[in-house]
Enzyme design. Structure first.
Site, mmCIF file in Angstrom:
data_model
loop_
_atom_site.group_PDB
_atom_site.id
_atom_site.type_symbol
_atom_site.label_atom_id
_atom_site.label_comp_id
_atom_site.label_asym_id
_atom_site.label_seq_id
_atom_site.Cartn_x
_atom_site.Cartn_y
_atom_site.Cartn_z
ATOM 1 N N ASP A 153 -74.671 -66.010 -13.618
ATOM 2 C CA ASP A 153 -74.421 -67.042 -12.351
ATOM 3 C C ASP A 153 -75.699 -67.947 -12.433
ATOM 4 O OD1 ASP A 153 -75.626 -67.255 -9.962
ATOM 5 O OD2 ASP A 153 -75.343 -64.676 -9.696
ATOM 6 N N GLU A 210 -75.177 -58.679 -6.679
ATOM 7 C CA GLU A 210 -74.369 -59.801 -6.649
ATOM 8 C C GLU A 210 -73.724 -59.749 -7.704
ATOM 9 O OE1 GLU A 210 -76.861 -62.719 -6.136
ATOM 10 O OE2 GLU A 210 -77.505 -62.634 -4.264
ATOM 11 N N LYS A 227 -84.202 -67.509 0.217
ATOM 12 C CA LYS A 227 -84.361 -66.551 -0.220
ATOM 13 C C LYS A 227 -85.495 -65.885 -0.991
ATOM 14 C CE LYS A 227 -80.427 -64.212 -2.533
ATOM 15 N NZ LYS A 227 -79.282 -63.914 -3.271
ATOM 16 N N ASP A 238 -72.020 -63.649 0.716
ATOM 17 C CA ASP A 238 -72.698 -63.744 -0.209
ATOM 18 C C ASP A 238 -74.242 -64.021 0.119
ATOM 19 O OD1 ASP A 238 -74.675 -65.303 -2.365
ATOM 20 O OD2 ASP A 238 -72.825 -66.218 -3.181
#
Ligand code: AMP
Length: 621
Positions: free
Chosen positions: A194, A172, A71, A9
């Site tokens: 999330d 994800e 990211k 991840d």
């Protein structure tokens, strides 16, 4: 024994590596003994590179040389991230291709987001190698469901730089569902909540017959645990100022310590009702030159008050996602919590109240995505059996065809990998080149959709329009990367591109595109009808002209001039009419006229349509 494949991840804030050992996924601790590795890379004056926790500790002390949340920039053009660039303390600049990259003074050069990702991946790979006692060369890496092709490709490239072959890019939320074995249920709806360090994402997944389909996700890219830390920090700074008159904002070392202490206090308050923040020698009092200490009690109730609005915002996004999916809270069978911030009791309480059920939280929320990635890796290495995994395309994909229409090859929400071919033809006589314009979006007209790229298929042997057969194939691989091929079936000549989206799509953009399509449905339908009718008319005029040319000598002159008048009038309608009824009437007139020629000469019929199929927008050379 089969070679181990690790699941990673690669998160905005933290990254995690896991692997299947025996039958179980195991999260691997890094070199510092921690299961979470901050996705932070820092370069020292000596050009030494620090990764993870040691780098995170330098974030405030050496802000220009410490890259966090890279990211947000991976696979994106500089132009697209101007706002993001303003939020970080290091310098974001365009590279020679206009891609977002980072200017690192200590290195004296630019660093691409892929390189930063690669540093984190390399550290995780080495941790896994140390744990397993074998070399690792293959991995599954997760990305947000809304990542476009370029972002996915760039993530794969990061893997490559780190010496990893990335066998699969996995969404994800899908990974989170896998971690709970929810793929084994049938006909369930899952909501993945999330709440990480810097981002908030919601996805709704549908599971049926071992297939997981992710619906278009929602979220807020700037809502996460860091916002909570900031609230605590602000409070501490204000309190300290009230007590001592000293503003800690001016002291970098103090800020770094405050930040770490605030995060620590927040985490403790997820398990305790009260905590003490203790920072001795936090700064020097400029008036007395004496050291000052910070000591403060914070209760869970106080913290909840400070952050209530942030949690409300996440719940509003959940509600919006459900509304868009036309679902009620009770239609959700399973709620899965992902991200460290879901450990906050208030978050869990709000979810419980809203859905009327306990969320899944058996797996550590900050590890659940990596665990899912490890399971997927286990499937690929053959260690885990019986999982079928499917993601879907968030938006429709197609090509521009004659008249500026988007012809869809792969509709949105199609499970991937997927391949679809369709045959097209040319628009003009003796056209030797066609342009393949690849589009993404829900609107019928090409110009209203997003252009993903263009390429030309050249060297088509000259032939009347409608005769060449050009096969266009769309191939989305399991990583969601699109490959487009165009082939002239006559000569076998082929051209292809791997589509590099010209600019990244954020999840808001995806939502906006879907919404726009709904908003303009009626108007779009009319436009499309008109273009389709005109395309037909154009084809019939062309046929009529051809028939006339071939038979002119055999026809009486008054008939010839009547046909010419019809053609002229029809051309005018084709060029300028906006009225679909008028276009249709003209089609009838043209067909009637063609019929008259036919019955005059041999009572035969003219060919009405190109054999090739739909006409691709073309550019004669
Ligand atoms: P992730 O992106 O999933 O790694 O989540 C990281 C975020 O979760 C950071 O902001 C952490 O401070 C936060 N976090 C981790 N543990 C806890 C906890 N026990 N209580 C509250 N927040 C936490």
């Amino acid at each position: 024994m089969a070679e181990k494949i690790i699941g990673i991840d690669l998160g905005t804030t933290n990254s995690v590596v896991a692997v299947i050992v025996g039958d179980e996924p195991v999260v691997i601790a890094n070199q510092e003994g921690s299961r979470l590795t901050p996705s932070v890379v820092s370069w020292t004056k000596e050009k030494e590179v620090l990764v993870g926790e040691p780098a995170k500790r330098r974030a405030i002390l050496d802000p220009e040389n410490t890259v966090y949340e890279s990211k947000r920039f991976i696979g994106r053009k500089y132009e697209e991230v101007l706002d993001e660039a303003k939020r970080v303390s290091y310098k974001v600049v365009p590279d020679d291709k206009g891609d977002a990259s980072f200017e690192i003074p200590n290195l004296g050069r630019k660093v691409r987001p892929e390189e930063v990702g690669a540093q984190v991946l390399k550290k995780l790979k080495e941790a896994a190698e140390a744990y397993l006692g074998e070399k690792i060369t293959k991995a599954v890496i997760t990305v947000p469901a809304y990542f476009n092709e370029r972002q996915r490709q760039a993530t794969k490239d990061a893997g490559k730089i780190a010496g990893l072959e990335v066998l699969r890019i996995l969404n994800e939320p899908t990974a989170a569902a896998l971690a709970y074995g929810l793929d084994k249920k049938s006909d369930v709806r899952i909501l993945v909540y999330d709440f990480g360090g810097g981002t908030f994402d919601v996805s709704i997944l549908e599971v049926g017959e071992g297939v997981i389909e992710a619906k278009v996700p929602g979220g807020d890219p700037h809502l996460g645990g860091a916002n909570i830390d900031e609230r605590i920090m602000e409070w501490l700074i204000e309190e300290f100022k009230k007590e001592t008159g000293v503003d800690l904002r001016k002291d970098r070392t103090a800020l770094q310590r405050l930040k770490e202490a605030s995060e620590q206090a927040k985490k403790e308050l997820s398990f305790k009702l009260e905590t003490e923040i203790n920072l001795p020698f936090i700064t020097i009092d400029p008036s007395t030159n004496q050291p000052l200490h910070l000591q403060k009690k914070l209760t869970r109730a106080r913290l909840e008050e400070m952050i209530k609005d942030l949690i409300d915002r996440t719940m509003d996004i959940v509600k919006k996602a459900l509304e868009e999916a036309k679902l009620r809270p009770q239609d959700i069978d399973d709620v899965v919590l992902v991200g460290g911030s879901t450990r906050i009791p208030l978050v869990q309480q709000r979810i419980r109240e809203f859905f009327g059920k306990e969320p899944h939280k058996g797996v550590n929320p900050d590890e659940v995505v990596a665990v899912g990635a490890a399971i997927q890796a286990g499937v690929l290495s053959g260690e885990v059996k019986e999982i079928l995994l499917v993601d879907v395309t968030p938006l429709s994909l197609g090509v521009e065809t004659y008249g500026g229409v988007m012809t869809v090859l792969i509709p949105r929400n199609t499970p991937i990998p997927y391949r679809k071919c369709e045959t097209f033809t040319t628009a003009s006589d003796y056209q030797t080149e066609v342009e393949i314009h690849v589009l993404q979006g829900e609107r019928p007209m090409a110009k209203d959709n997003k252009s993903l790229g263009k390429f030309y298929l050249t060297g088509i042997p000259p032939a009347p329009r409608g005769v060449p057969k050009i096969e266009v194939c769309f191939d989305i691989d399991a990583d969601g990367i699109l490959h487009v091929t165009a082939k002239d079936l006559g000569t076998g000549k082929e051209q292809s591109i791997r589509v590099q989206a010209s600019s990244g799509l954020t999840q808001e953009e995806i939502e906006k595109m879907v919404k726009d399509a709904q908003l303009h449905e009626e108007e779009d339908r009319k436009k499309k009808e008109l273009v389709e009718a005109k395309n037909q008319l154009d084809q019939y005029i062309y046929n009529l002209e051809k028939t006339l040319k071939e038979n002119k000598e055999k026809l009486p002159t008054d008939m010839v001039s009547e046909i010419e008048r019809t053609i002229e009038e029809a051309r005018r309608v084709f060029e300028s009419s906006q009225d679909v009824q008028e276009v249709r009437r003209t089609i009838e007139r043209v067909l009637e006229t063609a019929g008259k020629i036919g019955s005059y000469i041999y009572q035969g019929q003219t060919t009405q349509k190109g054999e090739g199929g739909d006409v691709i927008e073309g550019k004669p050379m």
